[in-house]
Design an enzyme around this catalytic site. Structure first.
Site, PDB file in Angstrom:
ATOM      1  N   CYS A  52      -3.088  -9.050  -6.918  1.00 55.54           N
ATOM      2  CA  CYS A  52      -3.775  -8.208  -7.899  1.00 55.54           C
ATOM      3  C   CYS A  52      -2.947  -6.993  -8.302  1.00 55.54           C
ATOM      4  O   CYS A  52      -2.891  -6.639  -9.485  1.00 55.54           O
ATOM      5  CB  CYS A  52      -5.133  -7.772  -7.351  1.00 55.54           C
ATOM      6  SG  CYS A  52      -5.086  -7.059  -5.693  1.00 55.54           S
ATOM      7  N   HIS A  84      -7.973  -1.082  -9.546  1.00 58.26           N
ATOM      8  CA  HIS A  84      -6.732  -0.632  -8.924  1.00 58.26           C
ATOM      9  C   HIS A  84      -5.980   0.289  -9.882  1.00 58.26           C
ATOM     10  O   HIS A  84      -5.936   0.043 -11.096  1.00 58.26           O
ATOM     11  CB  HIS A  84      -5.819  -1.815  -8.600  1.00 58.26           C
ATOM     12  CG  HIS A  84      -6.260  -2.641  -7.436  1.00 58.26           C
ATOM     13  ND1 HIS A  84      -7.375  -2.365  -6.674  1.00 58.26           N
ATOM     14  CD2 HIS A  84      -5.702  -3.765  -6.877  1.00 58.26           C
ATOM     15  CE1 HIS A  84      -7.490  -3.284  -5.713  1.00 58.26           C
ATOM     16  NE2 HIS A  84      -6.491  -4.131  -5.818  1.00 58.26           N
TER      17      HIS A  84
END
Length: 340
Positions: free
Chosen positions: A130, A243
């Site tokens: 990710c 994130h």
């Protein structure tokens, strides 16, 4: 005519998100199967307006199915992905198991779509980590213009990257801080995550880096260019989803910050929000539920020759996992299988 699609690990955070995104993007599905382990057998999951009951992964026959999106850990993937691939079902795998296999393509569709042809080596395609996925979307158009020599990245990664257990631990620890006697000790994470940051994701390696940091290095090289030097520090932060990354880039050629901003505005998968004023940037909470990778704080780095800094934010359950897998499925359909 559409595709027969399997989602493996359909009851997890990423598996549910895969189903949501397949429906949102109106992926051409003729038939869809939601698979789970026996402990989750029969659980209801949503696919658009439909409700699906999960089927048993252990006994499922992949013959006649076109593609399978895997959202389970490496241990389960190691057992079931080869079975699906051998049955003629193309596997798009979200685990780390196949990312570093030279015979299996590691794909971010905005970055290296031509690598899709390598799927035929083993009938498997790997989805990147990710933290890597959102970074390479930002790096590739800049690399094409000025050639990147070195990247220094610090990540601020949400607890959803550690699955439902990570989300629950942050929630329970946060509640416990306000209720005497209900404090929650760390179990998923190595230290308290509520009101804290932890500079440790995945296991430590011999040279002092963590596996998460190593993944960013290896995957960036495989996806973009083996000559790029990358160093990373990966940090878990008390954010539920999204994130963030502070990225410092050194180029071979000079790249003006204004030109970089224009390049990124035109790049696929990116939205630039970069005003030098209060609220003129994107934070992780604003990325939740969105497809884009957001770029802010683009500025020259005067401490090195040909340097830039930027801030990169994305929904890690989407671009960092489920969305990228669905985009790979779309790429596979459009370029190779061509049914839809």
């Amino acid at each position: 005519m559409g595709y027969r699609v399997v989602v493996v690990g359909a009851t997890g955070n990423v598996g549910r998100e895969m189903l949501n995104i397949l429906a949102e993007r109106q992926f051409p599905v003729d038939e869809i199967a939601a698979l789970a382990s026996r402990k989750s057998l029969g659980t209801d999951v949503s696919f658009g307006e439909k409700t699906l009951k999960t089927k048993d992964l252990d006994t499922f026959d992949f013959s006649g199915w076109d593609m399978a999106l895997f959202a389970v850990g490496s241990d389960a993937t190691k057992i079931y992905a080869p079975k699906a691939a051998a049955a003629g079902c193309v596997v798009i795998d979200n685990s780390s198991l196949y990312r570093y296999d030279p015979n299996i393509p590691l794909i971010v569709p905005e970055v290296n779509p031509d690598a899709i042809t390598g799927y035929s080596n083993k009938n498997i395609i790997a989805n990147p980590n990710c933290s890597t996925a959102q970074m390479v979307v930002a790096l590739k158009p800049l690399h094409d213009r000025a050639r990147i020599k070195r990247v220094v990245v610090s990540t601020y990664q949400s607890v959803s990257g550690a699955g439902k257990e990570g989300i629950d631990e942050l929630w329970n620890q946060t509640k416990g801080m306000y209720v005497p006697g209900q404090e929650v000790d760390p179990s998923k994470f190595t230290k308290q995550i509520a009101f804290n940051v932890i500079p440790h994701i995945d296991v430590f390696m011999e040279d002092g880096t963590t596996k998460e940091e190593w993944k960013m290095v290896a995957e960036t090289k495989k996806i973009i260019d083996t000559s790029i030097k990358v160093t990373a520090t990966c940090v878990r932060v008390p954010v539920f989803v999204g994130h963030s990354e502070a990225i410092n880039i050194e180029f071979e050629d000079f790249l003006d910050e204004d030109e970089a901003r224009d390049i990124l505005r035109e790049a696929p998968g990116i939205i630039v929000i970069d005003k030098r004023e209060d609220r003129g940037y994107v934070t992780p909470i604003e990325s939740v539920g969105e497809y884009a990778t957001y770029i802010s704080r683009i500025r020259q780095d005067s401490t090195i020759e040909n340097g830039l800094n930027l801030w990169c934010v994305s929904d890690n359950l989407r671009k960092g996992a489920a969305l990228n897998a669905v985009q790979i499925a779309e790429l596979l359909g459009n370029r190779v299988l061509k049914k839809g």
